[in-house]
Design an enzyme around this catalytic site. Structure first.
Site, PDB file in Angstrom:
ATOM      1  N   ASP A 229      24.537  55.364  11.071  1.00 23.40           N
ATOM      2  CA  ASP A 229      23.213  55.476  11.687  1.00 23.40           C
ATOM      3  C   ASP A 229      23.391  55.740  13.179  1.00 23.40           C
ATOM      4  O   ASP A 229      24.520  55.815  13.677  1.00 23.40           O
ATOM      5  CB  ASP A 229      22.377  54.205  11.418  1.00 23.40           C
ATOM      6  CG  ASP A 229      20.899  54.543  11.273  1.00 23.40           C
ATOM      7  OD1 ASP A 229      20.341  55.128  12.216  1.00 23.40           O
ATOM      8  OD2 ASP A 229      20.311  54.228  10.221  1.00 23.40           O
TER       9      ASP A 229
ATOM     10  N   HIS B 168      19.245  60.313  12.044  1.00 22.27           N
ATOM     11  CA  HIS B 168      19.994  59.056  12.162  1.00 22.27           C
ATOM     12  C   HIS B 168      21.497  59.302  12.301  1.00 22.27           C
ATOM     13  O   HIS B 168      22.314  58.583  11.727  1.00 22.27           O
ATOM     14  CB  HIS B 168      19.719  58.144  10.952  1.00 22.27           C
ATOM     15  CG  HIS B 168      18.352  57.536  10.971  1.00 22.27           C
ATOM     16  ND1 HIS B 168      17.998  56.521  11.836  1.00 22.27           N
ATOM     17  CD2 HIS B 168      17.237  57.804  10.252  1.00 22.27           C
ATOM     18  CE1 HIS B 168      16.722  56.190  11.632  1.00 22.27           C
ATOM     19  NE2 HIS B 168      16.236  56.960  10.689  1.00 22.27           N
TER      20      HIS B 168
ATOM     21  N   GLU C 282      13.376  60.196   8.192  1.00 20.89           N
ATOM     22  CA  GLU C 282      13.017  60.141   9.612  1.00 20.89           C
ATOM     23  C   GLU C 282      13.797  61.136  10.473  1.00 20.89           C
ATOM     24  O   GLU C 282      14.508  60.758  11.394  1.00 20.89           O
ATOM     25  CB  GLU C 282      13.248  58.712  10.137  1.00 20.89           C
ATOM     26  CG  GLU C 282      12.403  57.694   9.395  1.00 20.89           C
ATOM     27  CD  GLU C 282      12.607  56.260   9.892  1.00 20.89           C
ATOM     28  OE1 GLU C 282      11.647  55.491   9.811  1.00 20.89           O
ATOM     29  OE2 GLU C 282      13.715  55.914  10.355  1.00 20.89           O
TER      30      GLU C 282
END
Ligand SMILES: [Zn+2]
Length: 506
Positions: A144, A207, A271
């Site tokens: 991440d 990410h 995302e």
């Protein structure tokens, strides 16, 4: 009877079996022997391989206990059930026969070791306790913005640079950590002995700030950046227009695939801030060459291309449900449904009915364990039926359930377990047991099996605190939201907005 998850069918018999805590068992599997303090071929408690269409059958009579299964895994599950029936002490176990099998093959928890790193011993403790409730998979979130946690020999900067950050939300304390290949092998085999499969996740193309901090040439701008020390959404991510990105991804895949024997491989895909893509000449060139109509298609191009790369290693990809947004996602990919908006639910339902896609139910509310009980109560977690909002016909597409634990606000082992337990056990039950819920009965059984956590020194939130009353719940909710805001990158909101960017700006 205190068995959790609830078995498929129980028939009570006459009398009881006098179990004493020093009783050994007649079994071959080391993991079963370790549950009962050793083996004794003449023990009245016998684990036997044999033909049955059930996962396992457990027969308790005054004379003894017979566990039957055609697989080692089934015998282990029977051992877990028996262990629960003992309550961890000498006791009279009522005579009965239990026929059992799981509802879903995928019954998972997830741990994020990127926002905060947790060492091998913590992971093993988590696996050991999950196994006592018949979980089948642990989804391991390994990459991440805030850290890359594996050693990739062909890309050593991933752990040398990508696993360390200068601090966390302004605390100025450097922190980091990664697993060596030997440690991963140790975790994987420890889990396999307990019939838990580890599913690695390398989240991409979003990410990925830790990856581009290690190798800036994989980002759009190519400019140096640091591993993120704040949470939220970051825009410094993998470029999709540069060929070297796909070469790097392939190198990562080849080594991760070797470390984790599971057929499942999580590619993230959630995302994705598209700010840098919109300004990148390479991304724009690809966009125009492929005649794309919006930036969502750029993500679909990336995802479908890396799915092809993954195919070489014989893996089935899983992606978070945003990957469906382009309507172009490769048919082979399974989807993990987490967002709570109506549009996504409709999309996921369509993916099941029209594309025959497999779906993991992981809806953020109420399944995300990083939220407090005040927003995601034990009762809410227990009562969610996986197909409830996807429609009755969705059941055939649901491969299972998973409760994720993100760790932005969790840095200590004790907090980690207190977020996981006991709420994860509601999800373990939904994943295993046949439909039909009775919360009071569940809570009673739950109280009876918590000794398995205590025996292993694993803390949990007391059951009576898992469903806070309205005012306490409201306070927890507000304080969680405020904390989340405090730990998010100031640019996060702008980056979040950029997910909706429609076309390149160059
Ligand atoms: Zn780019």
């Amino acid at each position: 009877m205190n068995i959790l998850p609830k078995p498929f069918r129980i028939e009570l018999g006459e009398g009881a079996f006098a179990y004493s805590a020093d009783m050994k068992v007649a079994a071959e599997l080391p993991v079963i022997l370790s549950l009962f303090g050793g083996g004794d071929p003449s023990s009245p408690i016998r684990f036997v391989k044999g033909d049955t269409e059930w996962d396992h059958v457990l027969k308790v009579s005054p004379e003894g206990v017979l566990a039957l299964s055609s697989t080692d895994e089934g015998l282990f599950h029977a051992a877990v059930t028996l262990k629960q029936l003992t309550g961890g002490k000498s006791t009279a176990i009522p005579a009965c026969t239990i026929w059992d099998k799981p509802r879903y093959t995928y019954r998972a928890g997830m741990i994020d070791v990127c926002r905060h790193f947790f060492g091998v011993e913590t992971i093993k403790k988590l696996i050991d306790t999950m196994a006592m409730f018949k979980f089948s998979h642990l989804h391991f979130h390994l990459s991440d913005d805030q850290g890359f946690r594996l050693c990739i020999d062909s890309m050593p900067k991933l752990h040398q640079i990508g696993s360390e950050r200068k601090g966390t939300c302004g605390d100025g304390r450097p922190t980091g950590g990664y697993y060596t290949k030997a440690q991963i092998a140790e975790i994987v085999s420890y889990a396999a002995e307990r019939y838990i499969e580890i599913v690695p996740e390398i989240d991409m193309p979003g990410h990925t700030r830790a990856i581009v901090a290690a190798y800036p040439e994989l980002s759009c701008s190519g400019k140096p950046t640091e591993v993120a020390s704040w949470f939220g959404i970051h825009s410094k991510i993998l470029c999709v227009g540069k060929e070297r990105v796909y070469e790097a991804v392939d190198r990562i895949f080849s080594e991760v695939a070797e470390m984790f024997p599971s057929e499942l491989f999580h590619l993230g895909g959630d995302e994705v801030a598209k700010l840098e893509w919109a300004k990148c000449p390479d991304c724009a060139a690809l966009y125009r060459k492929e005649g794309m109509k919006n930036l969502e298609e750029l993500q679909a191009y990336f995802t479908n291309r890396v799915i092809k790369l993954l195919e070489k290693y014989g893996k089935t990809p899983i992606l978070w449900n945003e990957a469906l947004n382009s309507e172009m996602l490769d048919k082979r990919a399974a989807v993990q449904y987490w967002t709570t908006d109506k549009k996504s639910a409709e999309r996921v339902a369509r993916a099941i009915s029209e594309e025959g896609r497999k779906v993991i139910m992981s809806r953020c509310a109420p399944y995300y364990l990083d939220y407090p009980c005040g927003t995601h109560s034990l009762k809410a977690m227990y009562e969610l039926e996986p197909d409830e909002e996807l429609g009755a016909s969705a059941e055939k597409g649901i491969m299972g359930v998973e409760c994720p634990l993100w760790t932005e606000q969790i840095s200590e082992e004790e907090e980690l377990f207190r977020h996981f337990y006991p709420r994860a056990l509601a999800v373990a039950e939904t994943g295993w047991s046949a439909p039909g819920k009775d919360y009071e009965d569940f809570k009673k059984r739950l109280q009876g099996v918590l000794f398995l956590l205590e025996e292993r020194g694993v803390p949990y939130i007391p059951v009576k605190e898992c469903d806070p009353a309205r005012f306490a719940a409201w306070r927890q909710k507000v304080s969680f939201a405020l904390r989340m805001q405090r730990v998010s990158d100031p640019m996060s909101a702008r980056n979040w907005q950029s997910m909706r960017l429609k076309e390149p700006k160059v």
